[in-house]
Design a protein around this motif. Sequence first.
Motif, short mmCIF file in Angstrom:
data_model
loop_
_atom_site.label_atom_id
_atom_site.label_comp_id
_atom_site.label_asym_id
_atom_site.label_seq_id
_atom_site.Cartn_x
_atom_site.Cartn_y
_atom_site.Cartn_z
N ASP A 1 -2.88 -1.65 -3.09
CA ASP A 1 -3.77 -0.48 -3.03
C ASP A 1 -2.93 0.79 -3.05
O ASP A 1 -2.00 0.95 -2.25
CB ASP A 1 -4.60 -0.55 -1.76
CG ASP A 1 -5.70 0.50 -1.71
OD1 ASP A 1 -5.92 1.19 -2.73
OD2 ASP A 1 -6.36 0.62 -0.66
N LEU B 1 -3.79 -7.92 -1.32
CA LEU B 1 -4.30 -6.61 -1.71
C LEU B 1 -3.16 -5.67 -2.07
O LEU B 1 -2.22 -5.50 -1.29
CB LEU B 1 -5.11 -6.00 -0.56
CG LEU B 1 -5.52 -4.53 -0.71
CD1 LEU B 1 -6.52 -4.37 -1.86
CD2 LEU B 1 -6.12 -4.01 0.60
N LYS C 1 0.82 -1.21 0.00
CA LYS C 1 0.00 0.00 0.00
C LYS C 1 0.85 1.26 0.00
O LYS C 1 1.83 1.37 0.74
CB LYS C 1 -0.92 0.01 1.23
CG LYS C 1 -1.89 1.18 1.30
CD LYS C 1 -2.81 1.05 2.49
CE LYS C 1 -3.72 2.26 2.63
NZ LYS C 1 -4.67 2.37 1.51
N ARG D 1 -6.03 -2.33 -6.78
CA ARG D 1 -6.92 -1.19 -6.94
C ARG D 1 -6.19 0.13 -6.71
O ARG D 1 -5.16 0.18 -6.05
CB ARG D 1 -8.11 -1.31 -5.99
CG ARG D 1 -7.76 -1.15 -4.53
CD ARG D 1 -8.97 -1.40 -3.64
NE ARG D 1 -8.67 -1.11 -2.25
CZ ARG D 1 -9.43 -1.47 -1.22
NH1 ARG D 1 -10.56 -2.13 -1.44
NH2 ARG D 1 -9.08 -1.17 0.02
N ASN D 2 -6.75 1.18 -7.31
CA ASN D 2 -6.24 2.54 -7.10
C ASN D 2 -4.75 2.65 -7.45
O ASN D 2 -3.96 3.17 -6.67
CB ASN D 2 -6.47 2.98 -5.64
CG ASN D 2 -7.92 2.86 -5.21
OD1 ASN D 2 -8.83 3.16 -5.97
ND2 ASN D 2 -8.13 2.40 -3.99
#
Length: 392
Positions: free
Chosen positions: A180, A178, A157, A205-206
């Motif tokens: 992100d 994940l 992240k 994502r993003n």
Amino acid sequence: MIKSTPYLFILALATLFASVSEAAVCNILTYKSAAVEVNGSLDYGPAIWKAYSACIQTNQGDTILVPAGTYSVNYFGTFTGSNWNFQLDGNLNFTFNPTLNTGKNLLIWNRSTNITLFGKGTIIGNGALWRPGGNLATYPNRPRLVRFQNCNNVTMKGLTLLNAPMFHVVLETCNNSLVDGVTIKADNIGETDGFDVSGNQNIVRNVYVENGDECVTVKSPTNGFFAENIVCQYTAGNQIGSFGSSGGVAAVENVHYRNVTMIGSQTAAQIKSWPTTSGYVRNILYEDFTVKNTLYVMSVNLFWCDGKDPAKYCPTATGTLAVSNVTFQNFKGTQSSTSARPVAKAECLSVNGAGSCTDINFVNVSVTSGKGTADSFSNACGTGRSTLPKCN
């Protein structure tokens, strides 16, 4: 099932970051004495490894902190273990080290669970030094930048990755992971993939990817992948594959891309394989794509063969790859006019006299053709394009 997965990850992510705040933090500067001088600058690789050995290997659950600043790193080995975090708030500058031209990885976790790589920092790959004059053959086995292999519950992240020697982020046979809010910027050249992902129930994502190769790509085996809020610039697009340069079996299902913007890209959405692959690709949804000056928009190409002329470079079609229930939905924008290419294509295999691609569907497509080239379909059936045969 895929659509509900992101909400589960929000809860999991909150839990992981709660554990970060409670764990002991090991600042690599505490171990600065382990750094060694190389070519006039300190190599902080040994300091990072000392922090890992002292804190993580003896007390799993701690956090390694790379604070603000820029730290040169040569190499420091493979991380293992579970339930720990790598907080990067500074910049890791991986120096050019040709002894790593052996397929190594600069930052790698193997067989780990509950790993969080996060922060405000940047990982610098210095890829241009590995490709002198743009030559990809000088160091053909140059290292990947970040790799997780055989891992579960990985979170990545907030980071920025710059110019990997080869691919930027590889999640190989990882589950429930994940990515992100990650930014990738690289030269507009091949072998600079943004994200290559295989495994089950993973999310990207993003993210923003600027490079000359694939943006967010699904590899085999995969069951459950969700990508949303993706921006790809100068990339080769969002691919499933490629599969089977020397045969093999693909197994990919339940893949969903949503809210993707393509800018000046070679491809927007594509399933690609050599004609010697068997197995299946099924239950695929590409949804809400905006394309700007993109060459190939929607494609299933089972005669891909490294993007070369299939008549010259593809082997005899011995594969039986079945592609089914694929939907391209809500595509809008403009195709590139630099070359004549179809907006939609599905070039598939003939297997026992029947086409290998079924239920290929195009819904609400509003893309301006670059040169008015007709769609191209072979051994495929579905709905939504006038020249695509309907399935029986």
